[in-house]
Design a protein around this motif. Structure first.
Motif, PDB file in Angstrom:
ATOM      1  N   TYR A  89       0.818  -1.212   0.000  1.00 53.56           N
ATOM      2  CA  TYR A  89       0.000   0.000   0.000  1.00 53.56           C
ATOM      3  C   TYR A  89       0.854   1.266   0.000  1.00 53.56           C
ATOM      4  CZ  TYR A  89      -3.998  -3.020   0.771  1.00 53.56           C
ATOM      5  OH  TYR A  89      -4.968  -3.988   0.620  1.00 53.56           O
ATOM      6  N   ASP A  92       1.472   1.807  -3.612  1.00 53.23           N
ATOM      7  CA  ASP A  92       0.277   2.235  -4.356  1.00 53.23           C
ATOM      8  C   ASP A  92      -0.798   2.675  -3.363  1.00 53.23           C
ATOM      9  OD1 ASP A  92      -1.686   2.719  -6.181  1.00 53.23           O
ATOM     10  OD2 ASP A  92      -1.985   0.617  -6.777  1.00 53.23           O
ATOM     11  N   PRO A  93      -0.677   3.896  -2.807  1.00 51.60           N
ATOM     12  CA  PRO A  93      -1.610   4.352  -1.759  1.00 51.60           C
ATOM     13  C   PRO A  93      -3.072   4.349  -2.188  1.00 51.60           C
ATOM     14  CG  PRO A  93       0.301   5.795  -1.887  1.00 51.60           C
ATOM     15  CD  PRO A  93       0.372   4.887  -3.070  1.00 51.60           C
ATOM     16  N   MET A  94      -3.366   4.559  -3.464  1.00 51.80           N
ATOM     17  CA  MET A  94      -4.753   4.592  -3.912  1.00 51.80           C
ATOM     18  C   MET A  94      -5.428   3.234  -3.750  1.00 51.80           C
ATOM     19  SD  MET A  94      -5.411   7.645  -4.590  1.00 51.80           S
ATOM     20  CE  MET A  94      -7.036   7.357  -5.281  1.00 51.80           C
ATOM     21  N   GLU A  95      -4.631   2.162  -3.684  1.00 49.63           N
ATOM     22  CA  GLU A  95      -5.195   0.833  -3.514  1.00 49.63           C
ATOM     23  C   GLU A  95      -5.852   0.672  -2.141  1.00 49.63           C
ATOM     24  OE1 GLU A  95      -6.248  -2.956  -4.833  1.00 49.63           O
ATOM     25  OE2 GLU A  95      -5.404  -1.239  -5.946  1.00 49.63           O
ATOM     26  N   LEU A  97      -8.045   2.496  -0.927  1.00 47.75           N
ATOM     27  CA  LEU A  97      -9.464   2.795  -1.084  1.00 47.75           C
ATOM     28  C   LEU A  97     -10.222   1.698  -1.824  1.00 47.75           C
ATOM     29  CD1 LEU A  97      -9.159   6.575  -2.074  1.00 47.75           C
ATOM     30  CD2 LEU A  97      -9.493   5.587   0.199  1.00 47.75           C
ATOM     31  N   ALA A  98      -9.511   0.746  -2.428  1.00 45.05           N
ATOM     32  CA  ALA A  98     -10.145  -0.293  -3.240  1.00 45.05           C
ATOM     33  C   ALA A  98     -10.612  -1.444  -2.348  1.00 45.05           C
ATOM     34  CB  ALA A  98      -9.194  -0.781  -4.319  1.00 45.05           C
TER      35      ALA A  98
END
Length: 301
Positions: A89, A92-95, A97-98
């Motif tokens: 994470y 890829d910090p946006m992951e 929110l997934a």
């Protein structure tokens, strides 16, 4: 190998209407929350369980469920990110929110629910211990449905068990049969712990704030640790240390490690409650609050 059961062909999507899909995992969360809400309402309507401890009203329970739902979801996700897969994470910090891609931690969800309950109790001038005790009694309902959903999704499967008569070959677990550890957890963390907490309520009620919470935390830590002996550790973590411990081999997992402080906290809560340290001393916490009457005017459970 004696026998292996094929994994039942269950679609993880329960309902699909055009682009809108509802998965069994989401329904498990909903079932746990609704079941907990209904049971909690019944408990606060039963005057015999409370003594001088201030009871939440049924309206409080209706509002509390929203706080708990947010605490479970946010805490569960944050806990998974921090405890189980932080490097990924960070890349890829946006992951983060997934959530649809999975990744929830019970220990994180538990801490999130505890924080939400404490904040709610403070906003309504309820005893913090009392709010946690009430949550402790109903949480096993959500645990049961959540672990069943894990099995339906074919995730969090157990260790390889070639000589176990009822091992299951999971589609995502390779060709070898494995322990259906999700069902073990549903039976122990869910059903068995629910029975233990129901018996504790009938024996002690909520008259010793913190006692029920302590029993639950200790009971969960023990049940989860036992189930970890059969559960395959998360691939990105593996065994933290000790590769050949226990009757099934393997070593200490992250789940086991996180249960150690839980067990210690549970023992402390039980000890404080048994000594009377947690008894309400503030008038607002000790003043009984009438339960909202039913349509027929009755307040009996």
């Amino acid at each position: 190998m004696l026998f292996a059961l094929p994994f039942p062909a269950i679609d993880p999507v329960a309902v699909a209407i055009g682009p809108i899909t509802i998965k069994w995992y989401a329904l498990a969360y909903i079932a746990g929350l609704i079941g907990g809400w209904f049971y909690a309402r019944r408990l606060v309507m039963a005057e015999r369980y409370w003594g001088v401890v201030r009871r939440p009203t049924t309206v409080d329970i209706d509002d509390m469920i929203v706080w708990v739902a947010l605490g479970v979801v946010l805490g569960g996700r944050i806990g998974y990110v921090l405890f189980y897969n932080l490097p990924m994470y960070l890349d890829d910090p946006m992951e983060i929110l997934a959530i649809r891609n999975g990744g929830m931690s019970f220990h994180g969800g538990f801490l999130g629910a505890v924080l939400a309950m404490l904040l709610f109790a403070r906003s309504r001038k309820l005893g913090g211990y009392t709010a946690l005790d009430l949550a402790a009694v109903v949480v096993p309902i959500g645990l049961f449905f959540g672990r069943i959903a894990n099995f339906v999704n074919g995730e969090l499967w157990g260790r390889v068990a070639p000589d176990f008569a009822y091992a299951v070959v999971f589609p995502t677990g390779g060709p070898l049969p494995r322990h259906p550890s999700q069902l073990y957890e549903a039976a122990t963390e869910g059903l068995l712990l629910f029975i233990v907490m129901a018996l504790a309520v009938n024996r002690f009620g909520f008259r010793k704030p913190g006692l029920l919470g302590g029993i639950f935390v200790l009971g969960y830590a023990v049940a989860r640790t036992v189930c970890e002996l059969f559960r395959e550790p998360d691939r990105q973590l593996g065994y933290l240390f000790g590769d050949h411990l226990g009757p099934l081999g393997g070593g200490v997992t992250m789940g086991m490690l996180l249960c150690v402080p839980m067990a210690l906290v549970g023992l402390v809560f039980i000890g404080l409650a048994a000594r009377g340290v947690t008894r309400p001393r503030h008038p607002a916490e000790a003043a009984p609050v009438p339960v909202a009457p039913a349509p027929d005017g009755s307040v009996r459970p």
